[in-house]
Write an enzyme that holds these catalytic residues in place. Structure first.
Site, PDB file in Angstrom:
ATOM      1  N   ASP A 101       0.843  -1.197   0.000  1.00 47.33           N
ATOM      2  CA  ASP A 101       0.000   0.000   0.000  1.00 47.33           C
ATOM      3  C   ASP A 101       0.880   1.249   0.000  1.00 47.33           C
ATOM      4  O   ASP A 101       0.385   2.368  -0.171  1.00 47.33           O
ATOM      5  CB  ASP A 101      -1.009  -0.017   1.159  1.00 47.33           C
ATOM      6  CG  ASP A 101      -0.351   0.034   2.519  1.00 47.33           C
ATOM      7  OD1 ASP A 101       0.880  -0.132   2.598  1.00 47.33           O
ATOM      8  OD2 ASP A 101      -1.078   0.229   3.515  1.00 47.33           O
ATOM      9  N   SER A 102       2.209   1.055   0.127  1.00 51.75           N
ATOM     10  CA  SER A 102       3.145   2.174  -0.063  1.00 51.75           C
ATOM     11  C   SER A 102       3.006   2.738  -1.477  1.00 51.75           C
ATOM     12  O   SER A 102       3.393   3.876  -1.740  1.00 51.75           O
ATOM     13  CB  SER A 102       4.586   1.721   0.177  1.00 51.75           C
ATOM     14  OG  SER A 102       4.866   0.528  -0.552  1.00 51.75           O
ATOM     15  N   LYS A 111      -1.255  -9.495   2.667  1.00 52.90           N
ATOM     16  CA  LYS A 111      -0.626  -9.037   3.910  1.00 52.90           C
ATOM     17  C   LYS A 111      -1.573  -8.071   4.606  1.00 52.90           C
ATOM     18  O   LYS A 111      -2.281  -7.312   3.932  1.00 52.90           O
ATOM     19  CB  LYS A 111       0.708  -8.335   3.621  1.00 52.90           C
ATOM     20  CG  LYS A 111       1.369  -7.749   4.866  1.00 52.90           C
ATOM     21  CD  LYS A 111       2.763  -7.234   4.598  1.00 52.90           C
ATOM     22  CE  LYS A 111       2.826  -5.812   4.107  1.00 52.90           C
ATOM     23  NZ  LYS A 111       2.227  -4.799   5.023  1.00 52.90           N
ATOM     24  N   GLU A 120      -1.814  -5.395   8.280  1.00 58.13           N
ATOM     25  CA  GLU A 120      -0.996  -4.729   9.292  1.00 58.13           C
ATOM     26  C   GLU A 120      -1.573  -4.911  10.693  1.00 58.13           C
ATOM     27  O   GLU A 120      -2.790  -4.973  10.875  1.00 58.13           O
ATOM     28  CB  GLU A 120      -0.896  -3.227   8.990  1.00 58.13           C
ATOM     29  CG  GLU A 120      -0.018  -2.911   7.798  1.00 58.13           C
ATOM     30  CD  GLU A 120       0.274  -1.420   7.642  1.00 58.13           C
ATOM     31  OE1 GLU A 120      -0.089  -0.626   8.539  1.00 58.13           O
ATOM     32  OE2 GLU A 120       0.867  -1.062   6.609  1.00 58.13           O
ATOM     33  N   GLU A 135       8.776  -4.150  11.123  1.00 56.96           N
ATOM     34  CA  GLU A 135       9.191  -2.846  10.578  1.00 56.96           C
ATOM     35  C   GLU A 135       9.624  -1.890  11.685  1.00 56.96           C
ATOM     36  O   GLU A 135       8.889  -1.666  12.663  1.00 56.96           O
ATOM     37  CB  GLU A 135       8.042  -2.209   9.763  1.00 56.96           C
ATOM     38  CG  GLU A 135       8.447  -0.830   9.207  1.00 56.96           C
ATOM     39  CD  GLU A 135       7.543  -0.281   8.124  1.00 56.96           C
ATOM     40  OE1 GLU A 135       6.629  -1.004   7.668  1.00 56.96           O
ATOM     41  OE2 GLU A 135       7.756   0.880   7.733  1.00 56.96           O
TER      42      GLU A 135
HETATM   43  O1  KIV Z   1       3.479  -1.185   1.822  1.00 54.27           O
HETATM   44  C1  KIV Z   1       4.664  -1.508   1.953  1.00 54.27           C
HETATM   45  O2  KIV Z   1       5.530  -1.181   1.141  1.00 54.27           O
HETATM   46  C2  KIV Z   1       5.013  -2.319   3.114  1.00 54.27           C
HETATM   47  C3  KIV Z   1       6.446  -2.696   3.275  1.00 54.27           C
HETATM   48  C4  KIV Z   1       7.214  -1.555   3.794  1.00 54.27           C
HETATM   49  C5  KIV Z   1       6.620  -3.902   4.122  1.00 54.27           C
HETATM   50  O3  KIV Z   1       4.175  -2.657   3.879  1.00 54.27           O
END
Ligand code: KIV
Length: 302
Positions: free
Chosen positions: A59-60, A128, A130, A198
């Site tokens: 989601d980055s 994934k 969080e 992280e």
């Molecule tokens: O969204 C992302 O890029 C992440 C990574 C930093 C693990 O969650």
């Protein structure tokens, strides 16, 4: 131009598609696991060819490719579109889709439905989520019970950075470190196939590692984890500023992109581009015929 060391890129023939058993095998053998983010077809081609093991459609991408100022506003459909593009460019690594903020917290049903969309519509191998609190652990369990591989993520969890006090390292006192450990173990017990640590102290990650049976991928968590992950745009310098302390930059592509486009603009304005080598030719007799033909008549195919 950056001066990168020459590296050996594994050839396709010697590479097997990444699977969950192969990932566990890597952990057991102590082979470092390489994970990176990707958000579109060219970045997927690049990371696949470079030989990484895991690719996260993070989601980055909200910030790196969509220009939001945090990961919070990105919509599920926006991330699905990025995940589909990555799928078209990826053959060998395992593709993981990041569940965006608001797409899994409400109920187990919502979480499972969102996870199904990443798998069925975007072709992701896993998802994934969080956080390691009660809600995230329950959602991870529900997704895993529904037959979808799910990765956890503890420590700094950007979706909830506000309640964590901002984008800062976590686990920096005994209670906070104990919380990170508790959450990691709860996600492991809930059925996660792997987990991201992280921005936690290296010594805290090292202390937790002996209790982790699943692969742990670190980002700002020191060298003790089973693997490392970095954001594509951070490691290649496709961004303004240097980013977080844990980022190591391997290229300065934004500078190269700007220089390339500026050189093109310069060439166009100076009439150096296009040159004769960039144009198409026509046989002289055809050109003659064309010039002699009735101007303005109806176009006819030869
Ligand atoms: O969204 C992302 O890029 C992440 C990574 C930093 C693990 O969650």
């Amino acid at each position: 131009m950056s001066t990168l060391p020459t590296v050996q890129i594994p050839q396709d023939a010697s590479r097997l598609p990444m699977t969950l058993p192969r990932l566990t095998e890597k952990k057991d053998l102590g082979e470092p696991i390489v994970m990176v983010t990707a958000y579109d077809y060219p970045s997927a081609l690049a990371v696949d060819t470079a030989g990484v093991d895991l690719v996260l459609v993070g989601d980055s991408g909200a910030m790196t490719v969509l220009g939001y100022d945090s990961t919070v506003p990105v919509e599920l459909d926006e991330l699905l579109m990025l995940a589909k593009a990555v799928r078209r460019g990826l053959k060998i690594p395992l593709q993981i889709g990041d569940l965006p903020f608001g797409s899994y917290e409400v109920s187990d049903e919502q979480a499972v439905q969102t996870a199904f969309r990443f798998v069925k519509e975007a072709g992701c191998d896993a998802v994934k989520l969080e956080g390691g609190g009660e809600t995230s652990v329950a959602r991870a369990r529900a997704i895993s019970n529904a037959g979808i591989a799910v990765m956890g993520h503890v420590g700094l969890t950007p979706q909830t950075a506000t309640v964590l006090g901002g984008y800062r390292a976590q686990g920096r006192n005994a209670e906070a470190a104990a919380r990170v450990k508790r959450e990691a173990l709860a996600l492991q017990e809930a059925g996660c196939f792997a987990i991201v640590f992280e921005a936690i102290p290296s010594a805290v990650a090292e202390a937790i590692m002996p209790e982790m049976n699943i692969p742990v991928i670190g980002i700002g968590a020191g060298p003790a984890t089973d693997g490392q992950v970095l954001v594509f745009h951070d490691l290649l310098g496709i961004r303004e500023g240097r980013g977080a302390k844990f980022v190591k930059r391997y290229a300065d592509l934004l500078d190269e992109m700007i220089a390339g486009v500026a050189a093109y603009a310069d060439d166009v304005r100076a009439r150096r581009y296009p040159g004769p080598e960039h144009g198409y030719s026509i046989p002289p007799e055809e050109l003659e015929r064309f010039r002699g033909a009735a101007i303005g008549g109806p176009a006819r195919e030869a």
